[in-house]
Write an enzyme that holds these catalytic residues in place. Structure first.
Site, PDB file in Angstrom:
ATOM      1  N   GLU A  94       0.819  -1.210   0.000  1.00 26.07           N
ATOM      2  CA  GLU A  94       0.000   0.000   0.000  1.00 26.07           C
ATOM      3  C   GLU A  94       0.859   1.267   0.000  1.00 26.07           C
ATOM      4  OE1 GLU A  94      -2.010  -1.332   3.605  1.00 26.07           O
ATOM      5  OE2 GLU A  94      -1.091   0.368   4.618  1.00 26.07           O
ATOM      6  N   CYS A 106       3.767   8.576   0.373  1.00 28.54           N
ATOM      7  CA  CYS A 106       4.393   7.636   1.307  1.00 28.54           C
ATOM      8  C   CYS A 106       4.472   6.278   0.617  1.00 28.54           C
ATOM      9  CB  CYS A 106       3.530   7.575   2.564  1.00 28.54           C
ATOM     10  SG  CYS A 106       4.069   6.345   3.746  1.00 28.54           S
ATOM     11  N   CYS A 165       7.172  -7.060   6.774  1.00 30.03           N
ATOM     12  CA  CYS A 165       8.406  -6.549   7.391  1.00 30.03           C
ATOM     13  C   CYS A 165       8.908  -7.586   8.382  1.00 30.03           C
ATOM     14  CB  CYS A 165       8.134  -5.229   8.108  1.00 30.03           C
ATOM     15  SG  CYS A 165       9.625  -4.526   8.864  1.00 30.03           S
ATOM     16  N   CYS A 214       7.763  -5.088  14.855  1.00 31.77           N
ATOM     17  CA  CYS A 214       7.359  -4.208  15.964  1.00 31.77           C
ATOM     18  C   CYS A 214       5.896  -4.537  16.294  1.00 31.77           C
ATOM     19  CB  CYS A 214       7.494  -2.742  15.577  1.00 31.77           C
ATOM     20  SG  CYS A 214       9.137  -2.326  14.967  1.00 31.77           S
ATOM     21  N   CYS A 239       2.771  -2.353  15.170  1.00 28.30           N
ATOM     22  CA  CYS A 239       2.695  -1.943  13.768  1.00 28.30           C
ATOM     23  C   CYS A 239       1.935  -2.984  12.946  1.00 28.30           C
ATOM     24  CB  CYS A 239       4.115  -1.773  13.242  1.00 28.30           C
ATOM     25  SG  CYS A 239       4.212  -1.618  11.451  1.00 28.30           S
ATOM     26  N   HIS A 288      10.584   5.746  19.726  1.00 28.24           N
ATOM     27  CA  HIS A 288       9.449   5.230  20.515  1.00 28.24           C
ATOM     28  C   HIS A 288       9.769   4.894  21.976  1.00 28.24           C
ATOM     29  CE1 HIS A 288       7.702   5.312  16.626  1.00 28.24           C
ATOM     30  NE2 HIS A 288       8.084   4.119  16.237  1.00 28.24           N
ATOM     31  N   CYS A 335       0.651   2.637   8.784  1.00 25.25           N
ATOM     32  CA  CYS A 335       1.521   1.692   8.103  1.00 25.25           C
ATOM     33  C   CYS A 335       0.947   0.270   8.077  1.00 25.25           C
ATOM     34  CB  CYS A 335       2.842   1.726   8.857  1.00 25.25           C
ATOM     35  SG  CYS A 335       4.041   0.559   8.355  1.00 25.25           S
TER      36      CYS A 335
END
Ligand code: SAH
Ligand code: SF4
Length: 369
Positions: A96, A115, A122, A126, A129, A240, A357
């Site tokens: 996306e 973006c 990934c 994390c 996410c 973070h 994200c």
């Protein structure tokens, strides 16, 4: 399948494109004509390249391809300022990308920020996410990254003028590109860098280095490598947490590259490039959003030339990570300021369209499952 062996023109650097045209027995300036057609005139097929001889167009369509992403789902936020597109790649996987429009009040400087994703899924994982909650599938090719940008450039340009025309620098359809979509850009370094070079090049989109931001979870060797490149892009580091124990939980790669290595690498980035790194800090309720956490952050960043971006976390299916309230975000910012660190609060764009994200893709995959 024959098409899989064809070279995607968008995957080629300018020197590689020159090699391709010379292997077809053509003079080098044909490469300039092709890049001009692709990046300035936004051609989507070789047929549109009418300044090339018919025989070359024919040869190109036999050995090369142009464009492979298929938009399969589009969403526009209620305020019309954020658009998100889910693309299907030629192997059926999905990614996306989004376009965010900002028109700062009292300023004529509109921003149109694209973006882009750099990987399918990934591997960093994390927990807060939506992409990290999906499995890593593969790296994107440079052309797949560039194509996400060109898609929105075409869309905006068509809206600006009613028709797709040559890009002029005064009214650029895109003002910024941020590598903040799905995936960890610096884990797909070669493709990302090739895309950056083409976005920046006069043969490509001609975007300034300051208009390009790479966001990383903090891969230290790659940050150092980036610092030595000759295009000095903006660097955003997803922090973070300001203590290793908490950051190990939020950003698992911290176990490999703890803060004691990350912060000096960011300092080096500033020293070598003159670009102040930005630290992204997403606030999650009861996790990392107390005034004490703000003081820890101020201590960590003491003496470092940097910017801090605060954002209330986007909700995902992981309930442990609920967004901090607006009140907590502002209290966190106040405490940071009292401790000598100024920051901006980023407005979370497009929550109503799952613009965080990897969120749209999670929903899409969930729906199909
Ligand atoms: N992998 C890179 C870039 C993609 S993520 C990175 O981690 O920096 C882009 C940004 O979105 C990162 O700052 C990431 O921490 C943030 N992000 C991911 N999920 C989020 C969520 N649920 N709420 C707020 N920010 C989130
Ligand atoms: Fe990967 Fe970035 Fe998401 Fe972490 S925040 S899982 S590094 S995309």
């Amino acid at each position: 399948m024959e098409i899989a062996h064809r070279k995607d023109i968008l995957d080629l650097s300018y020197p590689q494109l020159k090699e391709l045209v010379s292997s077809l027995g053509e003079p080098g300036y044909r490469a300039d004509q092709i890049t001009w057609r692709v990046y300035k005139k936004l051609a989507t097929s070789f047929d549109e390249m009418t300044d090339l001889p018919q025989s070359l167009r024919q040869k190109l369509s036999e050995v090369a391809s142009l464009y492979s992403l298929r938009p399969v789902h589009e969403k526009v936020s209620a305020d019309g300022q954020t658009r998100k597109v889910l693309f299907k790649l030629d192997d059926g996987k999905t990614i996306e990308s989004s376009l965010m429009l900002y028109a700062p009040s009292g300023s004529s400087r509109e921003r149109r920020t694209i973006c882009v994703s750099t990987q399918v899924g990934c591997a960093i994982g994390c927990p807060f996410c939506a992409t990290g909650q999906q499995a890593f599938e593969r790296n994107l090719r440079p052309g797949e990254i560039i194509e996400q940008v060109l898609y929105f450039v075409r869309q905006v340009r068509a809206e600006q003028q009613g028709k797709v025309e040559e890009l002029d620098s005064a009214r650029r359809p895109v003002t910024n590109v941020v590598f903040m979509g799905m995936g960890e850009p610096l884990a797909n370094y070669e493709s990302v860098w090739q895309a950056v070079v083409m976005l920046n090049s006069k043969h490509g989109l001609g975007l300034g280095a300051r208009q390009i931001t790479i966001s990383t979870v903090g891969l230290v060797p790659q940050i150092r490598r980036l610092a030595r490149e000759n295009i000095h892009v903006e660097l955003a580091v997803s922090l973070h947490a300001a203590k290793d124990a908490l950051r190990n939980e939020l950003v698992p790669i911290n176990k490999r590259y703890p803060l004691g290595q990350l912060i000096p690498a960011c300092r080096e980035y500033f020293e070598k490039t003159g670009r102040r790194p930005t630290f992204e800090y997403a606030l999650f309720q009861g996790v990392n959003d107390s005034p004490g956490h703000a003081r820890e952050l101020a201590r960590l960043l003491e003496g470092l030339n940097c910017q801090v971006n605060l954002i209330a976390g986007n909700p995902t299916k992981c309930r442990e990570f609920a967004p901090s309230s607006r009140k907590s975000v502002l209290a966190f910012q106040r405490q940071l300021k009292e401790s000598g660190v100024s920051s901006t609060v980023r407005v979370s764009k497009g929550i109503d369209i799952e613009a965080g994200c990897g969120q749209l893709r999670s929903r899409w995959i969930g729906r199909k499952a």
